[in-house]
Structures are given as C-alpha cells and as structure tokens.
Design an enzyme around this catalytic site. Structure first.
Site, PDB file in Angstrom:
ATOM      1  N   LYS A 123       1.045  -1.166  -0.035  1.00 37.97           N
ATOM      2  CA  LYS A 123      -0.180   0.456  -0.124  1.00 37.97           C
ATOM      3  C   LYS A 123       0.784   1.579  -0.169  1.00 37.97           C
ATOM      4  O   LYS A 123       0.803   2.033  -0.416  1.00 37.97           O
ATOM      5  CB  LYS A 123      -1.248  -0.189   1.491  1.00 37.97           C
ATOM      6  CG  LYS A 123      -2.220  -1.431   1.234  1.00 37.97           C
ATOM      7  CD  LYS A 123      -2.599  -0.860   2.198  1.00 37.97           C
ATOM      8  CE  LYS A 123      -3.959  -1.939   2.371  1.00 37.97           C
ATOM      9  NZ  LYS A 123      -4.935  -1.624   3.016  1.00 37.97           N
ATOM     10  N   LYS A 138       6.328   6.873  17.099  1.00 40.80           N
ATOM     11  CA  LYS A 138       6.118   6.442  16.708  1.00 40.80           C
ATOM     12  C   LYS A 138       4.744   6.556  15.877  1.00 40.80           C
ATOM     13  O   LYS A 138       3.610   7.471  14.825  1.00 40.80           O
ATOM     14  CB  LYS A 138       6.098   4.707  15.834  1.00 40.80           C
ATOM     15  CG  LYS A 138       5.176   4.612  14.047  1.00 40.80           C
ATOM     16  CD  LYS A 138       5.458   3.489  14.354  1.00 40.80           C
ATOM     17  CE  LYS A 138       4.867   2.766  12.332  1.00 40.80           C
ATOM     18  NZ  LYS A 138       5.191   0.906  12.348  1.00 40.80           N
TER      19      LYS A 138
END
Length: 267
Positions: free
Chosen positions: A66, A155
């Site tokens: 993706k 993150k």
C-alpha cells in the site's frame, strides 16, 4: 468481453476480493474478470505496469504494497494523501490512487452495526499503515476524543502530527492507558500472530464496541479479551472488507453495490 480488475499482494491467495467483486458485478449484470496477482516483494511497480498492458481498468492493493502504491502514483485523492497509503488504483489515461479503508470501516460501524462515532471516545490500537488508513475517516465523524496507542510512542506521535491539520489525536503508550473508551479499534497485526495487544481491561466503557480490523473463522484474541473485559459488542473486519471493496467498485464503475447480502454470504 469482460473488464479486467485485480488484487495485488504478497501473499494474495487468501484474498476474498474476487468473490466480493463477482457478487457486486452480478447485482448489476455486468461482466468483469477479477483476478489475484502475486507480486514479487521487489516487483510491485512492474506488476502494475504489466496489468495495465493487459488492459486492466483498476486494481486493489493489499499488504505489503500500500505504501509502494502511494509512492508510485502521481495523482492521489485527499484520503490517500492523508493516509500515506493507497489500496485502490484506477487506470485511465493516467493512474489514480485512492484509499477506501477508512470509509469502509466507518460505513460498517455506522450503517451495518448501528453504532454512532460522532461525540464518542475512540481509541485506535497501533500506528502502522492500517491505523493511518482509518484515522482520517474517523476524524470526519467528529468523535469527542480520538486517541492512538502504540508500543513505540514516538511513531504514534509522528502519525498524529501527520493528521494535525484535520484533527487532534491524543497519543499514548500502552502503560499510560487509564481512560475508558466507547469504540476501541484494533489496527495492530496482533491477531495475525494469534495474540492480543497489551491493553488493560479497564478501557472498555459501558456499551463499548471492540472492533478488530482482522477477520477469521473464529473470534480473534482481541475480540475474546474485549468480551471478557466487559465490552458490550465485538466485531471483526469482514464488514469493513466488503464496504471498502464497494467503494472501490463505485470508483471504477460508478455504481454503488448493496453490501449486506455480500457480508452475509462471507459469514
């Protein structure tokens, strides 16, 4: 002559997309051929070009490509730009990249499960591509709280910062979770390993829905844990799978298929 579409992934043999799109086409009495394409890990771009050369009109993109699809496409929808990932390609004079994961999730939760997202406290587990694909659509529904938890808090903070122009996302590490939430979405890969994320049992508010993006023949470990911890409802990602496919079909064909009978068929 049938119009050609495909799902590209590695692995891809497990994909239910050919069955789903065959059912959609049957609803409109349209002829399509939808195939699975196994792309080499280092050959996604070449695989896409080969499909275009065969006359394909579009493709779905699944793991692990993706983000590569996002980098490959020059024309990106706003949803794809926000997600940083593409799961739907439309081939015409050029190539359009779209992401239908988030709208698929939201439609399943609201339309099929009958659970409102607006003004609810929503927690997303994980900060990878699956989480990025759904945060924008969740934000559009204006939840009271939208929070993100991840083992690597930095993150999660980067993902939250990427969405800062559209929504404020509260960020946590798992040990810092102390609040109750009305909708808890597992966007980690834990269910693939038959494990569960390390969330405390206290996060499930009265009436909470626990939703796992993964789907399997049996309830996932996250779903089992949520039920034992007091979640009022649990759901897997079959409905999201069908709803995001329906959005892809609409992008390609301009027709919106009925999803309820296809969800029932898969179950």
């Amino acid at each position: 002559m049938s119009d050609l579409y495909a799902v590209i992934g590695n692995p891809v043999e497990h994909s239910k997309s050919p069955q789903i799109h065959a059912e959609f086409a049957r609803q409109f009495n349209e002829k399509i051929e939808y195939i699975r394409v196994l792309a080499p890990r280092d050959g996604f771009g070449e695989t896409v070009q080969a499909l275009r050369a065969r006359g394909a009109l579009g493709a779905n993109v699944t793991l692990p490509f993706k983000e590569e699809a996002y980098a490959l496409v020059a024309t990106l929808s706003p949803r794809a730009k926000l997600a940083g990932a593409v799961n739907t390609l439309k081939f015409d004079d050029g190539m359009l990249g779209e992401n239908t994961d988030g709208i698929g999730l939201v439609r399943d939760i609201e339309n099929n499960l009958g659970v409102a997202i607006a003004d609810r406290r929503v927690l997303v587990l994980g900060a990878g591509g699956a989480a990025r694909g759904i945060l924008g659509a969740l934000a559009e529904r204006q939840p009271r709280v939208l929070a993100l938890v991840n083992r690597d808090r930095e993150k999660a903070q980067r993902v939250a910062l990427a969405h800062a122009s559209v929504v404020h996302i509260a960020v946590f590490a798992y040990p810092d979770l102390h609040t109750e939430y009305d909708l808890i979405i597992n966007a980690t890969a834990s269910s693939i390993q038959r494990e569960r994320p390390p969330v405390p049992a206290t996060i499930f508010a009265n009436g909470a829905l626990a939703y796992d993006l993964m789907y399997a023949a049996e309830p996932t470990p996250f779903m089992q844990f949520a039920k034992e911890a007091g979640a009022a409802r649990v759901a897997d990602g079959v409905g999201m799978l069908v709803e995001q496919a329906a959005e892809s079909f609409f992008i390609w064909r301009g027709k919106r298929p009925r999803t309820a009978p296809v969800i029932a068929l898969l179950r």
